[in-house]
Design an enzyme around this catalytic site. Structure first.
Site, mmCIF file in Angstrom:
data_model
loop_
_atom_site.group_PDB
_atom_site.id
_atom_site.type_symbol
_atom_site.label_atom_id
_atom_site.label_comp_id
_atom_site.label_asym_id
_atom_site.label_seq_id
_atom_site.Cartn_x
_atom_site.Cartn_y
_atom_site.Cartn_z
ATOM 1 N N CYS A 1 0.115 -2.813 -6.271
ATOM 2 C CA CYS A 1 0.825 -2.902 -5.002
ATOM 3 C C CYS A 1 0.202 -1.902 -4.033
ATOM 4 C CB CYS A 1 2.307 -2.600 -5.212
ATOM 5 S SG CYS A 1 3.297 -2.666 -3.693
ATOM 6 N N ASP B 296 1.677 0.105 -2.203
ATOM 7 C CA ASP B 296 2.504 1.317 -2.181
ATOM 8 C C ASP B 296 1.683 2.533 -2.610
ATOM 9 O OD1 ASP B 296 4.435 3.360 -3.105
ATOM 10 O OD2 ASP B 296 5.933 1.796 -2.822
#
Length: 528
Positions: A184, A186
């Site tokens: 991800c 993130d």
């Protein structure tokens, strides 16, 4: 629990510089040195065999403490360079009455942060309205720190990420000639290679997307390039050798605050995040088989990262290589279960746990080579679990977002630290708009609320062997920068969006190259 829910950049009580260790200094004097570390690097981190007395001291047999100390020194050093920018700049700007202010300011900046700005940057920042001038100089200083970090990373190889021979051997023995990893976007997953899995960055192709929603077609094109290189050049091995490509997807979750600190792209719904990542892996595998035949099948692997403590869920494939959400082992549980075992017994226990995981659910065991590889990766993760236990008291204080900048484009190999950057792979802003929007939303909470700008670094890699490749990459980077300022005009106009376009020749170990961007053009016009 309130402490755990904080999402701003707060240092843990255990966030401290590493005390000098004479033995370590002799072998690796600085976190950025090019000193040969021998078996100290990324070979799984488990070369030194622990004695029974070491285990009695509560140290897991598969944990490399020396490597942890070395990695901690690097993390503390790099993050402090970014975290101190705000306070240092405010102190400097509060003393504009100093004689020859620009020269004095640069001396102060270099003494405290190790970087300097151009005279034009300082003059432009001072000429602007107070807050806007600070935002301009903040962006310039952060970008200077990034360029410094990039040079250090590629020239000195502080994480030994260019030494991939041992890791390559492990993967080839398991039947894999190349590895691609899709985490991800993130920032809490940015350290997935060098820290969580303890793999050299040069081993795997990493491209991050919000929610692990990677572009299947782009991944297929990359696979075609790798297979063509095997056929034409015999690299990384001959095309007739029975090895495959391994595609790893990494979703994430939070046990401490599952409804708020999970994957933002999936509404902090752990099941949706895992299911979406698994579906992308299935689509990738199916696309290759549909296009090139079943003989061209790839292996897929699904990992779930607990961003509270860097432990993982490892979803175990069956004998046919199929992955299932319900079949997984948790590395934290295995870490505790094998704590008091010697090296060889701990490794065997991991292999047994992998096999019995599938058997308990009525499925077949993975192929023996894959069992060995998964056991090795889990053992690598044990060092990261111990790292978080020692330096973060078992759980990060910043379990939420605490990134320092946004990185978009491709590459960014030099970003190997947790919560340093929100990074998303993209070719155009239009194609990657969802990922960029997520990053902007995150930084509105992290920076804009405090009056800090959102720094975005654009990276476009080029192939130095191909005529015109650099020119095309430069045009692309500047096009992306312009598109960002057009899309987020409400941030750009008041100086809350600061951008830096960069290039890098991906065929070498050279650092990023800075391009003059929109901010430089505006500054030049102001000081003309």
């Amino acid at each position: 629990m309130n402490r755990l829910k904080k999402s701003h950049r707060q240092k843990s009580l255990f966030w401290r510089p590493i005390a000098p260790n004479p033995r370590w200094q002799k072998e690796n004097p600085t976190a950025h040195g090019s000193t040969d570390t021998g078996g100290f690097g990324y070979n799984g981190g488990n070369e030194e065999v622990k004695t029974s007395s070491t285990m009695m001291n509560g140290i897991h047999a598969l944990v490399n403490e020396r490597q942890n100390e070395w990695l901690r020194g690097y993390e503390v050093d790099i993050k402090s360079r970014f975290d101190n920018i705000e306070s240092v700049l405010k102190d400097i700007l509060a003393q504009q009455s100093q004689l020859n202010f620009v020269s004095w300011a640069n001396q102060q900046l270099f003494a405290k942060l190790g970087v300097s700005l151009t005279e034009q940057d300082w003059q432009s920042g001072v000429q602007l309205q107070s807050q806007k001038g600070f935002q301009f100089l903040y962006g310039k200083t952060l970008f200077a720190q990034f360029m410094r970090m990039s040079e250090d990373f590629f020239v000195n190889d502080p994480l030994s990420g260019q030494r991939k021979q041992e890791a390559e051997r492990m993967f080839k023995e398991a039947g894999f000639h190349a590895v691609g990893i899709a985490p991800c976007a993130d920032g809490r997953l940015a350290h997935i290679l060098s820290y969580v899995l303890r793999l050299p960055y040069a081993l795997a192709r990493r491209k991050a997307h919000a929610g692990v929603m990677f572009d299947v077609s782009e991944s297929v094109r990359n696979w075609v390039f790798i297979e063509h290189t095997r056929f034409r050049d015999g690299q990384p091995n001959l095309a007739d050798e029975p090895t495959r490509y391994l595609k790893i997807a990494v979703y994430h979750f939070s046990k401490a605050d599952p409804t708020h600190q999970g994957c933002a792209a999936h509404g902090s719904d752990d099941h949706k995040a895992a299911q979406a990542a698994l579906q992308k892996l299935k689509d990738f595998k199916q696309a290759i088989e549909n296009r090139f035949g079943c003989g061209s099948t790839v292996q897929t692997l699904l990992l779930g990262l607990n961003t509270d403590d860097d432990s993982m869920k490892v979803h175990i494939p069956n004998a046919s290589g199929e992955v299932c959400l319900d079949r997984y082992v948790e590395t934290e549980q295995l870490y505790q279960a094998t704590m008091n075992l010697p090296d060889s017994e701990a490794k065997q226990a991991l292999e047994n746990a992998i096999v019995t995981c599938n058997q308990a659910l009525g499925s077949t065991a993975p192929q023996p080579e894959l069992v060995k590889l998964l056991s090795w990766l889990i053992g690598n993760n044990f060092s990261q679990i111990a790292y978080v236990n020692q330096y973060e008291n078992g759980c990060y204080s910043d379990i939420g977002h605490a990134e320092r900048f946004i990185g978009i484009g491709n590459g960014f190999e030099e970003v190997q630290l947790r919560n340093l950057s929100y990074y998303s792979f993209l070719d155009t802003v239009e194609e990657g708009v969802n990922d960029v929007d997520v990053g902007i939303k995150i930084f509105k909470g992290l920076n804009v609320k405090k009056g800090l700008p959102i720094p975005i670094i654009i990276r476009c890699d080029y192939d130095g062997r191909v005529p015109g490749s650099k020119d095309r990459a430069e045009a692309k980077a500047l096009r992306i920068e312009k598109a960002l300022h057009n899309r987020y005009q409400e941030l750009s106009a008041p100086g809350l969006l600061q951008t830096l376009p960069t290039l890098r020749d991906f065929t070498s170990c050279k650092p990023a190259e800075r391009l003059p961007g929109l901010a430089d053009l505006s500054a030049k016009q102001r000081t003309a």
